[in-house]
Write a protein that holds these residues in place. Sequence first.
Motif, PDB file in Angstrom:
ATOM      1  N   TYR A  11      49.495  52.759  46.925  1.00 19.99           N
ATOM      2  CA  TYR A  11      49.422  51.951  48.137  1.00 19.99           C
ATOM      3  C   TYR A  11      50.268  50.698  47.973  1.00 19.99           C
ATOM      4  O   TYR A  11      50.424  50.200  46.871  1.00 19.99           O
ATOM      5  CB  TYR A  11      47.979  51.513  48.400  1.00 19.99           C
ATOM      6  CG  TYR A  11      47.113  52.589  49.012  1.00 19.99           C
ATOM      7  CD1 TYR A  11      47.444  53.131  50.235  1.00 19.99           C
ATOM      8  CD2 TYR A  11      45.971  53.033  48.365  1.00 19.99           C
ATOM      9  CE1 TYR A  11      46.646  54.110  50.805  1.00 19.99           C
ATOM     10  CE2 TYR A  11      45.170  54.012  48.933  1.00 19.99           C
ATOM     11  CZ  TYR A  11      45.520  54.541  50.154  1.00 19.99           C
ATOM     12  OH  TYR A  11      44.739  55.504  50.722  1.00 19.99           O
ATOM     13  N   SER A  12      50.754  50.160  49.093  1.00 22.38           N
ATOM     14  CA  SER A  12      51.480  48.901  48.978  1.00 22.38           C
ATOM     15  C   SER A  12      50.468  47.772  48.889  1.00 22.38           C
ATOM     16  O   SER A  12      49.274  47.982  48.905  1.00 22.38           O
ATOM     17  CB  SER A  12      52.393  48.733  50.179  1.00 22.38           C
ATOM     18  OG  SER A  12      51.631  48.624  51.347  1.00 22.38           O
ATOM     19  N   ASN A  13      50.986  46.543  48.806  1.00 21.34           N
ATOM     20  CA  ASN A  13      50.110  45.382  48.609  1.00 21.34           C
ATOM     21  C   ASN A  13      49.014  45.303  49.670  1.00 21.34           C
ATOM     22  O   ASN A  13      47.901  44.913  49.392  1.00 21.34           O
ATOM     23  CB  ASN A  13      50.947  44.106  48.587  1.00 21.34           C
ATOM     24  CG  ASN A  13      50.094  42.857  48.541  1.00 21.34           C
ATOM     25  OD1 ASN A  13      50.144  42.040  49.439  1.00 21.34           O
ATOM     26  ND2 ASN A  13      49.284  42.716  47.509  1.00 21.34           N
ATOM     27  N   ALA A  14      49.342  45.660  50.877  1.00 18.26           N
ATOM     28  CA  ALA A  14      48.331  45.666  51.914  1.00 18.26           C
ATOM     29  C   ALA A  14      48.511  46.950  52.691  1.00 18.26           C
ATOM     30  O   ALA A  14      49.591  47.236  53.172  1.00 18.26           O
ATOM     31  CB  ALA A  14      48.516  44.471  52.840  1.00 18.26           C
ATOM     32  N   MET A  40      42.758  57.157  40.825  1.00 20.00           N
ATOM     33  CA  MET A  40      43.524  55.946  40.519  1.00 20.00           C
ATOM     34  C   MET A  40      44.991  56.072  40.923  1.00 20.00           C
ATOM     35  O   MET A  40      45.583  55.165  41.460  1.00 20.00           O
ATOM     36  CB  MET A  40      43.475  55.651  39.014  1.00 20.00           C
ATOM     37  CG  MET A  40      42.501  54.586  38.582  1.00 20.00           C
ATOM     38  SD  MET A  40      42.123  53.331  39.783  1.00 20.00           S
ATOM     39  CE  MET A  40      40.759  54.052  40.651  1.00 20.00           C
ATOM     40  N   ARG A  52      44.917  35.280  40.501  1.00 20.81           N
ATOM     41  CA  ARG A  52      44.101  36.057  41.441  1.00 20.81           C
ATOM     42  C   ARG A  52      42.781  36.491  40.814  1.00 20.81           C
ATOM     43  O   ARG A  52      41.769  36.594  41.493  1.00 20.81           O
ATOM     44  CB  ARG A  52      44.890  37.253  41.989  1.00 20.81           C
ATOM     45  CG  ARG A  52      45.730  37.915  40.955  1.00 20.81           C
ATOM     46  CD  ARG A  52      46.594  39.060  41.400  1.00 20.81           C
ATOM     47  NE  ARG A  52      46.882  39.199  42.793  1.00 20.81           N
ATOM     48  CZ  ARG A  52      47.016  40.386  43.375  1.00 20.81           C
ATOM     49  NH1 ARG A  52      46.846  41.465  42.655  1.00 20.81           N
ATOM     50  NH2 ARG A  52      47.343  40.480  44.628  1.00 20.81           N
ATOM     51  N   LEU A 101      45.394  55.242  44.389  1.00 19.56           N
ATOM     52  CA  LEU A 101      45.308  53.819  44.678  1.00 19.56           C
ATOM     53  C   LEU A 101      46.610  53.112  44.380  1.00 19.56           C
ATOM     54  O   LEU A 101      47.075  52.283  45.142  1.00 19.56           O
ATOM     55  CB  LEU A 101      44.213  53.173  43.833  1.00 19.56           C
ATOM     56  CG  LEU A 101      42.851  53.039  44.494  1.00 19.56           C
ATOM     57  CD1 LEU A 101      41.897  52.367  43.550  1.00 19.56           C
ATOM     58  CD2 LEU A 101      42.974  52.257  45.780  1.00 19.56           C
ATOM     59  N   ARG A 102      47.194  53.422  43.268  1.00 18.06           N
ATOM     60  CA  ARG A 102      48.367  52.691  42.825  1.00 18.06           C
ATOM     61  C   ARG A 102      49.550  52.858  43.773  1.00 18.06           C
ATOM     62  O   ARG A 102      50.440  52.041  43.814  1.00 18.06           O
ATOM     63  CB  ARG A 102      48.747  53.109  41.412  1.00 18.06           C
ATOM     64  CG  ARG A 102      48.787  51.900  40.481  1.00 18.06           C
ATOM     65  CD  ARG A 102      48.996  52.325  39.057  1.00 18.06           C
ATOM     66  NE  ARG A 102      47.724  52.623  38.406  1.00 18.06           N
ATOM     67  CZ  ARG A 102      47.545  53.620  37.572  1.00 18.06           C
ATOM     68  NH1 ARG A 102      48.519  54.453  37.295  1.00 18.06           N
ATOM     69  NH2 ARG A 102      46.375  53.812  37.012  1.00 18.06           N
ATOM     70  N   TYR A 129      40.095  44.274  37.887  1.00 16.97           N
ATOM     71  CA  TYR A 129      40.203  45.427  38.779  1.00 16.97           C
ATOM     72  C   TYR A 129      40.930  45.059  40.070  1.00 16.97           C
ATOM     73  O   TYR A 129      41.467  45.925  40.766  1.00 16.97           O
ATOM     74  CB  TYR A 129      38.797  45.952  39.090  1.00 16.97           C
ATOM     75  CG  TYR A 129      38.765  47.363  39.632  1.00 16.97           C
ATOM     76  CD1 TYR A 129      39.260  48.434  38.884  1.00 16.97           C
ATOM     77  CD2 TYR A 129      38.222  47.634  40.879  1.00 16.97           C
ATOM     78  CE1 TYR A 129      39.218  49.723  39.379  1.00 16.97           C
ATOM     79  CE2 TYR A 129      38.183  48.931  41.382  1.00 16.97           C
ATOM     80  CZ  TYR A 129      38.680  49.969  40.629  1.00 16.97           C
ATOM     81  OH  TYR A 129      38.641  51.244  41.125  1.00 16.97           O
ATOM     82  N   ARG A 156      44.344  46.399  40.672  1.00 15.80           N
ATOM     83  CA  ARG A 156      44.478  47.771  41.157  1.00 15.80           C
ATOM     84  C   ARG A 156      44.186  47.867  42.641  1.00 15.80           C
ATOM     85  O   ARG A 156      44.845  48.598  43.359  1.00 15.80           O
ATOM     86  CB  ARG A 156      43.480  48.658  40.416  1.00 15.80           C
ATOM     87  CG  ARG A 156      43.927  48.954  39.026  1.00 15.80           C
ATOM     88  CD  ARG A 156      43.294  50.237  38.606  1.00 15.80           C
ATOM     89  NE  ARG A 156      43.847  50.667  37.347  1.00 15.80           N
ATOM     90  CZ  ARG A 156      43.164  51.321  36.429  1.00 15.80           C
ATOM     91  NH1 ARG A 156      41.897  51.603  36.644  1.00 15.80           N
ATOM     92  NH2 ARG A 156      43.739  51.703  35.324  1.00 15.80           N
ATOM     93  N   LYS A 157      43.141  47.155  43.067  1.00 12.17           N
ATOM     94  CA  LYS A 157      42.751  47.245  44.474  1.00 12.17           C
ATOM     95  C   LYS A 157      43.761  46.559  45.402  1.00 12.17           C
ATOM     96  O   LYS A 157      43.985  46.988  46.520  1.00 12.17           O
ATOM     97  CB  LYS A 157      41.358  46.616  44.672  1.00 12.17           C
ATOM     98  CG  LYS A 157      40.230  47.396  44.058  1.00 12.17           C
ATOM     99  CD  LYS A 157      40.009  48.747  44.746  1.00 12.17           C
ATOM    100  CE  LYS A 157      39.317  48.609  46.077  1.00 12.17           C
ATOM    101  NZ  LYS A 157      38.738  49.886  46.536  1.00 12.17           N
ATOM    102  N   CYS A 158      44.321  45.475  44.953  1.00  9.91           N
ATOM    103  CA  CYS A 158      45.284  44.725  45.769  1.00  9.91           C
ATOM    104  C   CYS A 158      46.579  44.568  44.977  1.00  9.91           C
ATOM    105  O   CYS A 158      46.826  43.501  44.425  1.00  9.91           O
ATOM    106  CB  CYS A 158      44.738  43.352  46.135  1.00  9.91           C
ATOM    107  SG  CYS A 158      42.963  43.278  46.405  1.00  9.91           S
ATOM    108  N   PRO A 159      47.373  45.613  44.865  1.00 11.10           N
ATOM    109  CA  PRO A 159      48.542  45.567  43.985  1.00 11.10           C
ATOM    110  C   PRO A 159      49.587  44.523  44.421  1.00 11.10           C
ATOM    111  O   PRO A 159      49.593  44.148  45.563  1.00 11.10           O
ATOM    112  CB  PRO A 159      49.121  46.975  44.069  1.00 11.10           C
ATOM    113  CG  PRO A 159      48.613  47.531  45.342  1.00 11.10           C
ATOM    114  CD  PRO A 159      47.294  46.875  45.612  1.00 11.10           C
TER     115      PRO A 159
END
Lengths: 145, 444
Positions: free
Chosen positions: A7-10, A1, B144, A4-5, B438, B441-444
Amino acid sequence: MALLRSYSNASSGMGVADHCRDTFLELQRKKTHRYVIFKIDEKRKEVIVEKTGGAAESYDDFLACLPENDCRYAVYDFDFVTQENCQKSKIFFIAWSPSVSRIRAKMLYATTKQRFRREMDGVHYEIQATEPSELDIEVLRDRAN
Amino acid sequence: MYGGDEVSAIVIDLGSHTCKAGYAGEDAPKAVFPSVVGSIEQQEVVNGTKFEKESESMSDLKGGLKGLDSEKAKTKRKLYVGSQALGFRRDHMEVISPFQDGVVADWDIVDNIWAHAFKDRLLIDPMEHPMLLAEPTSNAPQQRERMAEILFENYKVPALFVAKNAVLTSFASGRATSLVVDSGGGSTTVAPVQDGYVLQKGVATSPIGGEFLTECMMKSLESKGIIFKPRYSFKRKEARPGDFQTIDLDFPNTTERYKLYSQRLIASDIKECVCRAPDTPYDESAYANIPMTPYELPDGQIIEIGADRFKIPDILFNPSLVQTIPGMENFIDSSPVRGLPQMVIESINKCDVDIRRELFSSILLSGGTASMQQLKERLEKDLMEESPQAARVKVLASGNATERRFSVWIGGSILASLGSFQQMWFSKGEYEEHGASYIQRKCP
């Protein structure tokens, strides 16, 4: 986790080859390179070292190695003398993304930058450049002082 | 992880004015249609004659809408989506938007817009394609999640990703850090992006977008005695070769909103054809004698447009100008609105001192309204005058009009087509295991 956090928005999801970090450490600790140029290898889905420059090479040699119409990442070890006559060295991270390069390349390098930048621990300054004027040696001198 | 290399993803950018949808990897969206839809309230007890009339007009339509009809049967209104369905005038048809103040207020409409995009325009089965959606920069987390729920539950999409408008624009220009000025149909948003994250504290929005300018253009021309005849309200016949006759038609059951919608289409075209941002702030006396530009209205009337060519775009820079447009005087009173250069400077000043320099030198333009001629040059000039001395101001925009107008969509299209991106999707399996939240988390 935790991964994951960060990473930027894309993010492109591109990886980083192990030898990138090693080569960077050589530049930082052993001072064997003046600069290192990195590129993204889409087939291998990772960032790899494209070229290294010897300690004796100049800033102009470095600029000449950046392609005119494609993106790259680079680190450059900038040596200079301060006003107090003190010899100093600062490491610059450069995200080179010329405006004439393909959008696909720009997107690829921009979305991978943050992930790659994490590997370059110990960089002092960061520059994002889209044309040669943004990489003038004066820009580096300005930032370093 | 979703291994969807072989099927291409679908990219959707639902803006306040236009919906852009298409296949990932292409350089422009395949389907571009209005984000507003036509709506007819259905009465519970159907009056016999009226029902007949309605079904008649329905059969006139091209088969495309059939898929929607069956789905809409359960609600009490009938929605008409897409340029074609909306372009056809119907008795009692209202024009409604899913958005309110820039965020989605009516999910049922959005649902219908998606269905139209998938089934009528892109001709795909949503169950087979991962979807990348662009979302407004200041979208709330609940929005979202709702979006994810509808796509996974109703459309059974295999995977999903949500990226912010400003981030996609920034990346598509090769920058992870930039100030994105997005001037679209419904509003203008200025958003600082740092390393791929939107700095929410610095986001500034204003209601002045393309539609507002269109409204000003229409009011201003109407005050000069020009009448906009909607396309449906007349027929043109060629009496003799080269000689056209206009016959007015009367449709008493047309709603006021539909009439306005049709008139705005015309005013918007005038705006796009003739408007140009003036090089310096608009000045009534200096522009009094500029040459007029002719424009032919759909009914054959030729009108001439003079100072309005420059005055209307200048509202973006100086909102108080609207007070000089008859019928728009009250706009400013309700809320203080700043011009574009002030919004940019305020937004940058809310960010950390360390990145201000960088932001000033990477101001990116995106959106339909920002594609206006000379807008880039004018914004750069105004900012140079008002920014701190040390700042090096640089406004960047793609030279290609399509790229500028669709920068958000194009960014999404490339991202979704990258081989390495395939591991980033929020998959159906993950949704079923962790739920809609979720997605944060996947698309912050």
